[in-house]
Design an enzyme around this catalytic site. Structure first.
Site, PDB file in Angstrom:
ATOM      1  N   ASP A 107      16.951   2.932 -57.492  1.00 60.39           N
ATOM      2  CA  ASP A 107      15.615   3.663 -57.748  1.00 60.39           C
ATOM      3  C   ASP A 107      15.720   4.269 -56.416  1.00 60.39           C
ATOM      4  OD1 ASP A 107      13.935   4.118 -60.041  1.00 60.39           O
ATOM      5  OD2 ASP A 107      12.418   3.194 -58.748  1.00 60.39           O
ATOM      6  N   HIS A 307      19.395   2.274 -67.040  1.00 60.17           N
ATOM      7  CA  HIS A 307      18.538   2.625 -65.203  1.00 60.17           C
ATOM      8  C   HIS A 307      18.471   1.395 -64.107  1.00 60.17           C
ATOM      9  CE1 HIS A 307      16.595   4.347 -62.318  1.00 60.17           C
ATOM     10  NE2 HIS A 307      15.923   4.031 -62.148  1.00 60.17           N
TER      11      HIS A 307
END
Length: 330
Positions: A107, A307
């Site tokens: 991320d 994610h």
């Protein structure tokens, strides 16, 4: 590299760095692998990677990025610009008595890892990127790009995060509930169904990001105890340090202007989830890897994964990392 004997458990300690103090969690001996988390996480997001990398013969070190956990939280908003986070990473390597490291990020940590490799190729000899692909500096000003996303009725979450205090007012009264909803919104097994309102956007007329989070069970990778760890840290620290990363994107654009279009030439790995919006939105960046990551040796998009890739699919990610690390020269 030959696998080492079973290693001792993780060791917590702090070092002095440009941030002030950085909290590190370290396991294993061997070549240094620095693990950099994203939002809204902490060193704990690497809990399944630390023992696996240690067992494979590496010195695995996960840090709390400045503004998070037990690391220092400078008061100034501009203390969270990319140049400062890169300086922290370089300071970790020096403080650990190493000449260099492989840096792996997830991320926002992927962006920090990429910038570390770009700015300090002599320190960071290889770079692994999880969930967010490398896109070289340059192009239009970020605030202008994100301001155009969404339209008149909804606002993109990155723009929503820009005003100091605004997102904090939503999150901090119920940190645990907000964090749980945010994780669920981007996890493969709990994300909203196709056609449901997108949780990356906020309704402009008094909306909140959490209005679009799914309710119900936690993602399969997240136990109540795991959630307690994450929520406990953010309840103690607040969210401003973490959100200040988003508030420096225009500063980063200015600071890194001389690197516009620059490739990262070190050996690289990318892994993303097929159900992750980051992978879909940045498909062009992945397509450009032959030019932007000419040293790319390993690229994977995991079917059925969201994610939080190293937490959703830890065994697979561990295998990818260990295989890639074992292929690196030296």
């Amino acid at each position: 590299m030959h696998p080492s004997a079973p290693s001792a458990g993780p060791r917590h300690h702090t070092i002095e760095a440009p941030a002030g103090r950085l909290h590190l969690v370290e396991q294993g001996t061997g070549p240094l692998v620095l693990l950099v988390h994203g939002f809204p996480e902490s060193w704990y997001s690497w809990r399944r990677q630390l023992p696996a990398l240690a067992a494979a013969g590496y010195r695995a070190v996960a840090l709390d990025v400045r503004g998070y956990g037990r690391s220092s939280r400078p008061a100034a908003t501009d203390a969270y610009r990319m140049l400062d986070l890169v300086a922290d990473n370089a300071a970790v390597v020096r403080a650990l008595g190493e000449d260099g490291a492989v840096v792996v990020g997830h991320d926002w940590g992927a962006n920090i890892a990429a910038a570390s490799a770009l700015l300090h190729p002599g320190i960071f000899r290889a770079v692994g990127l999880l969930s967010v692909p490398y896109a070289p500096p340059g192009g239009p000003r970020p605030s202008e790009i994100f301001g155009r996303i969404g339209g008149p009725e909804q606002e993109f979450y990155v723009s929503y995060f820009q005003e100091p205090g605004r997102a904090e007012a939503e999150i901090e009264p119920d940190v645990r509930g907000w964090i749980a909803g945010f994780y669920a919104a981007l996890s493969a097994d709990t994300m909203p169904a196709e056609g449901a309102p997108d949780p990356h956007f906020v309704a402009r007329a008094g909306g909140r990001l959490r209005d679009r989070f799914p309710g119900g069970a936690l993602p399969g990778w997240l136990t109540e105890e795991d959630l307690d760890v994450y929520a406990g840290e953010f309840e103690r620290t607040g969210l401003t340090g973490a959100l200040n990363r988003y508030r420096n994107m225009d500063r980063d654009w200015e600071d890194l202007a001389e690197y516009a279009g620059a490739p990262i030439t070190q050996p690289a790995l990318f892994a993303g989830g097929a159900l992750d919006a980051s992978t879909a939105w940045m498909a062009d960046a992945i397509d450009a890897f032959p030019a932007t990551l000419p040293g790319l040796a390993s690229c994977h998009v995991l079917d059925g994964c969201g994610h939080w890739i190293q937490q959703e699919r830890p065994d697979e990610v561990n295998r990818l990392l260990v295989d890639w690390l074992g292929s690196l020269p030296g």
